[in-house]
Design a protein around this motif. Structure first.
Motif, mmCIF file in Angstrom:
data_model
loop_
_atom_site.group_PDB
_atom_site.id
_atom_site.type_symbol
_atom_site.label_atom_id
_atom_site.label_comp_id
_atom_site.label_asym_id
_atom_site.label_seq_id
_atom_site.Cartn_x
_atom_site.Cartn_y
_atom_site.Cartn_z
ATOM 1 N N ALA A 198 9.165 5.999 -0.587
ATOM 2 C CA ALA A 198 10.403 6.779 -0.720
ATOM 3 C C ALA A 198 11.525 6.936 0.127
ATOM 4 O O ALA A 198 12.610 6.608 -0.057
ATOM 5 C CB ALA A 198 9.817 8.197 -0.980
ATOM 6 N N GLY A 251 5.921 7.099 2.300
ATOM 7 C CA GLY A 251 6.665 5.886 3.170
ATOM 8 C C GLY A 251 7.489 5.020 2.308
ATOM 9 O O GLY A 251 8.566 4.638 2.773
ATOM 10 N N VAL A 268 3.805 9.895 -4.303
ATOM 11 C CA VAL A 268 3.217 9.280 -5.320
ATOM 12 C C VAL A 268 2.243 8.416 -4.629
ATOM 13 O O VAL A 268 2.525 7.340 -4.012
ATOM 14 C CB VAL A 268 3.936 8.523 -6.415
ATOM 15 N N ASN A 300 6.757 0.170 7.540
ATOM 16 C CA ASN A 300 5.687 1.049 6.375
ATOM 17 C C ASN A 300 5.268 -0.066 5.322
ATOM 18 O O ASN A 300 4.232 0.215 5.070
ATOM 19 C CB ASN A 300 6.642 1.718 5.821
ATOM 20 N N ASN A 314 1.298 -0.559 4.761
ATOM 21 C CA ASN A 314 0.525 -0.569 3.672
ATOM 22 C C ASN A 314 -0.152 -1.812 3.306
ATOM 23 O O ASN A 314 -1.443 -1.821 2.883
ATOM 24 C CB ASN A 314 1.497 -0.498 2.493
ATOM 25 N N ALA A 315 0.319 -3.083 3.851
ATOM 26 C CA ALA A 315 -0.218 -4.512 3.446
ATOM 27 C C ALA A 315 -1.396 -4.543 4.181
ATOM 28 O O ALA A 315 -2.520 -4.933 3.733
ATOM 29 C CB ALA A 315 0.754 -5.416 3.754
ATOM 30 N N LYS A 334 -3.320 -1.916 5.357
ATOM 31 C CA LYS A 334 -4.175 -0.904 4.717
ATOM 32 C C LYS A 334 -4.892 -1.060 3.554
ATOM 33 O O LYS A 334 -6.055 -1.064 3.477
ATOM 34 C CB LYS A 334 -3.317 0.379 4.751
ATOM 35 N N ILE A 343 5.739 4.317 -7.314
ATOM 36 C CA ILE A 343 5.402 4.203 -5.779
ATOM 37 C C ILE A 343 6.391 4.412 -5.185
ATOM 38 O O ILE A 343 6.215 4.873 -4.010
ATOM 39 C CB ILE A 343 4.524 3.104 -5.408
ATOM 40 N N GLY A 393 -3.606 -5.057 -5.328
ATOM 41 C CA GLY A 393 -2.486 -5.028 -5.980
ATOM 42 C C GLY A 393 -1.952 -3.555 -6.638
ATOM 43 O O GLY A 393 -2.760 -2.702 -6.498
ATOM 44 N N ILE A 394 -0.966 -3.468 -7.509
ATOM 45 C CA ILE A 394 -0.518 -2.365 -7.946
ATOM 46 C C ILE A 394 -0.134 -2.521 -9.412
ATOM 47 O O ILE A 394 0.583 -3.602 -10.042
ATOM 48 C CB ILE A 394 0.862 -2.103 -7.312
ATOM 49 N N ARG A 420 -5.506 8.625 3.760
ATOM 50 C CA ARG A 420 -4.961 7.444 2.610
ATOM 51 C C ARG A 420 -3.497 7.572 2.485
ATOM 52 O O ARG A 420 -2.786 6.919 2.048
ATOM 53 C CB ARG A 420 -5.482 7.266 1.558
ATOM 54 N N LEU A 436 0.470 9.919 2.982
ATOM 55 C CA LEU A 436 1.013 10.867 2.493
ATOM 56 C C LEU A 436 1.869 10.655 1.301
ATOM 57 O O LEU A 436 2.260 11.564 0.526
ATOM 58 C CB LEU A 436 2.312 11.543 3.468
ATOM 59 N N GLY A 437 2.206 9.532 1.058
ATOM 60 C CA GLY A 437 2.782 9.067 -0.192
ATOM 61 C C GLY A 437 4.328 8.972 0.010
ATOM 62 O O GLY A 437 5.100 9.199 -1.063
#
Ligand code: ADP
Length: 585
Positions: free
Chosen positions: A399, A397, A381, A331, A335-336, A338, A376, A367-368, A392, A394-395
């Motif tokens: 969690a 991963g 989220v 995951n 993300n990295a 993506k 996150i 970045g965040i 993009r 589901l938000g």
């Protein structure tokens, strides 16, 4: 049980009677003995104060015995009260034993002594108006009244003033106590409300988990059925259909995958929240696991123009569940990649820290923001995706990743600055390399069950079809859901199998007695409380091979199946998985 005000009040003696305070009191008494001995025979004074000291020491000894401390609170409170009433009554008797008519300095010492005593008791009892009042009245009132009665305003007005002072002091203490009591009441009420709110939240959480468990079970049935139909359709019609139909079919298949993906992730969360998922912690070598992941992600990385490098030294072992760790890192790597711009590099770096390994996934993406860094890890989220564009993600991963990390007794954290990339760190305990015997065992050697793609770990992917050659002829299908039954029947028939379908446990046992089926495929939950596992075990006794299919997120069932060595698939089960499972039987 709701706490009463009595339970809320701290034990008066627990903190009050330290050894130091005990000796300080004794020192005061010695001083008083010396002062009173100047006006009263020393034997009388010593005896009176001796009794007070003896009672004080006896109480201190008593309340510090381990058996006394272990006794229930109401019993302890009763003993404290008895000591206090005895002491206060005795202190009150000073108006006879230590009273010296016409010796004003000594009377002043007496009053100070009594008030000091009363203050001590009031401080301990403050919050209980009735007991404070009785204690003060017992200790101070007799002497105050005697001062007032025996003093006359012209001769002994100091005596009268001391008496009135004693009375005023008593009244003040009582008011103080009343204010304190309402304060305690308020605190108890607040605590009660907080407890009620916490209970309500816990109950809501539980009912939410139950709700999700039920919904996900019922959702799995149609998703499972659609998947089976779709597999059949895609396999059969690929060559024959025109382009438009094939495109439509591909679209349906992709949507089904997305639904399957969402369902799997929600189910993962539900399972973890209901405690059904447990980590199988073993010494896991990090370098090969990371190398595998890098390889799995190479196609996606290449398509995004991102380079992935792994800087993980060999022979570093962490206590981890290999499947869970792979899922977590997968995951983070997803993300990295993506969120990295084309041409950027994503690095997986291993760092050592006191007793721990830290696996970092670093990217040079957007970045965040600091405010979002904890959020996150919450469900659903996503930053900058208010429109919930499914492409993009589901938000879910992160969690899931955090829950997995916690299950492995580790953690996951983020360090990032907007515009300067992001560093996700998974911390795990170090482990010694496994002994050669243990290392032969595969990661989940004990599992007699097939977890299937909906279980831990395997992100949905296009499964290759194994050749549909089966050493079987007849299958007994035990399934009460008509949609699932129809889809499974068709798929089995497409593999050249003869299918006998029943819906209930009784029918299954009756059929199983004489039907020629080589294999029984049983749904785990049958009508009228029937257990698919019991049916499977009974059929196995009659020489049949059995396959259990469950839509439940139930750890008990998994463990039972594992115990009885019954193969268990979790819905939704794809065509290739079912075929492979039948071949393996
Ligand atoms: P998903 O990626 O499926 O949306 P995740 O739970 O994995 O869900 O991530 C939640 C959110 O955290 C993402 O939508 C993104 O906004 C943010 N995020 C996660 N990883 C990164 C990263 N490496 N760089 C920037 N943002 C990130």
């Amino acid at each position: 049980m709701t706490p009463t005000r009595e339970d809320e009040r701290p034990d008066p003696e627990d903190s009050a009677h330290t050894v130091a305070s005990l000796w300080a009191l004794r020192a005061c008494e010695v001083l008083c003995v010396l002062m009173f001995s100047t006006a009263i025979p020393w034997q009388r004074v010593t005896t009176w104060f001796g009794v007070i000291a003896a009672l004080g020491v006896l109480r201190w000894w008593h309340v510090n015995r381990p058996w006394f401390r272990a006794s229930p609170k109401p019993a302890r409170q009763r003993v404290y009260r008895i000591y206090m009433w005895v002491l206060m009554t005795y202190v009150g008797s000073a108006c006879w034993f230590l009273y010296v008519p016409a010796n004003l300095p000594i009377q002043a010492v007496l009053m100070s002594y009594l008030l000091g005593n009363a203050t001590l008791v009031a401080v301990r009892l403050t919050g209980d108006v009735m007991r404070t009042t009785i204690a003060l009245v017992l200790a101070v009132l007799p002497t105050s009244l005697r001062f007032i009665v025996e003093g006359t305003l012209d001769q002994h007005n100091l005596l009268v003033m001391m008496g009135v002072g004693g009375l005023l002091m008593t009244v003040t203490m009582v008011f103080l106590s009343r204010a304190q009591e309402s304060n305690v009441k308020h605190q108890v009420e607040q605590r009660r409300r907080a407890e009620a709110a916490a209970n309500a939240v816990a109950a809501m959480g539980l009912s939410k988990s139950r709700f999700f468990a039920a919904v996900s079970h019922d959702l799995r049935q149609p998703v499972h059925a659609i998947g089976l139909h779709l597999d059949l359709l895609m396999r059969r019609g690929q060559a024959a259909q025109d382009r438009a139909s094939r495109r439509a079919l591909d679209g349906i298949h992709q949507s089904w995958r997305a639904l399957d993906d969402l369902l799997s992730q929600v189910l993962d969360l539900t399972r973890m929240d209901s405690g059904a998922v447990q980590a199988d912690l073993r010494p896991t070598e990090l370098a090969p696991l990371v190398a595998d992941l890098v390889m799995q992600h190479s196609a996606v990385a290449e398509a995004a123009g991102v380079r992935v490098v792994a800087l993980v030294r060999p022979a570093a072992f962490a206590m981890a569940d290999a499947l869970m760790l792979a899922r977590v890192l997968s995951n983070l790597l997803d993300n990295a990649i993506k969120f990295s711009p084309a041409g950027a590099t994503v690095a997986i770096v291993l760092r050592g820290a006191r007793g721990q390994w830290r696996l970092q996934v670093r990217d040079a993406g957007m970045g965040i923001p600091h405010v979002a860094q904890e959020r996150i890890f919450e469900e659903f989220v996503q930053i900058d995706n208010e429109a919930r564009d499914r492409r993009r993600g589901l938000g879910l991963g992160l969690a899931i990743a955090r829950r997995f990390a916690l299950l492995m007794e580790g953690d996951i954290s983020v360090r990032s600055r907007p515009g300067q990339g992001c560093c996700m760190t998974v911390s795990l305990s170090r482990a010694a390399p496994p002994t050669p015997a243990a290392s032969i065992a595969p990661a989940h050697a004990g599992a007699a069950v097939d977890s299937g793609p909906a279980e831990l770990g395997v992100p949905p992917h296009e499964e290759p079809w194994p050749p549909s050659v089966l050493p079987l002829r007849d299958v007994l299908l035990v399934e009460d859901d008509s949609l699932v039954a129809a889809a499974t029947r068709q798929l089995l028939r497409s593999w050249g199998l003869r299918v006998r379908h029943v819906e209930t446990a009784d029918d299954a046992l009756r059929e199983g007695a004489h039907a020629r089926a080589d294999v029984a495929i049983c749904d785990a939950r049958l009508p009228h409380g029937g257990s698919g596992l019991d049916v499977a075990l009974a059929l196995r006794m009659r020489g049949k091979k059995v396959l259990l299919i469950s839509g439940e997120t139930n750890a008990v069932l998994r463990e039972a199946a594992q115990f009885h060595e019954v193969q268990l698939l979790t819905k939704p089960v794809s065509g290739p998985t079912l075929l492979a499972a039948l071949q393996a039987l």
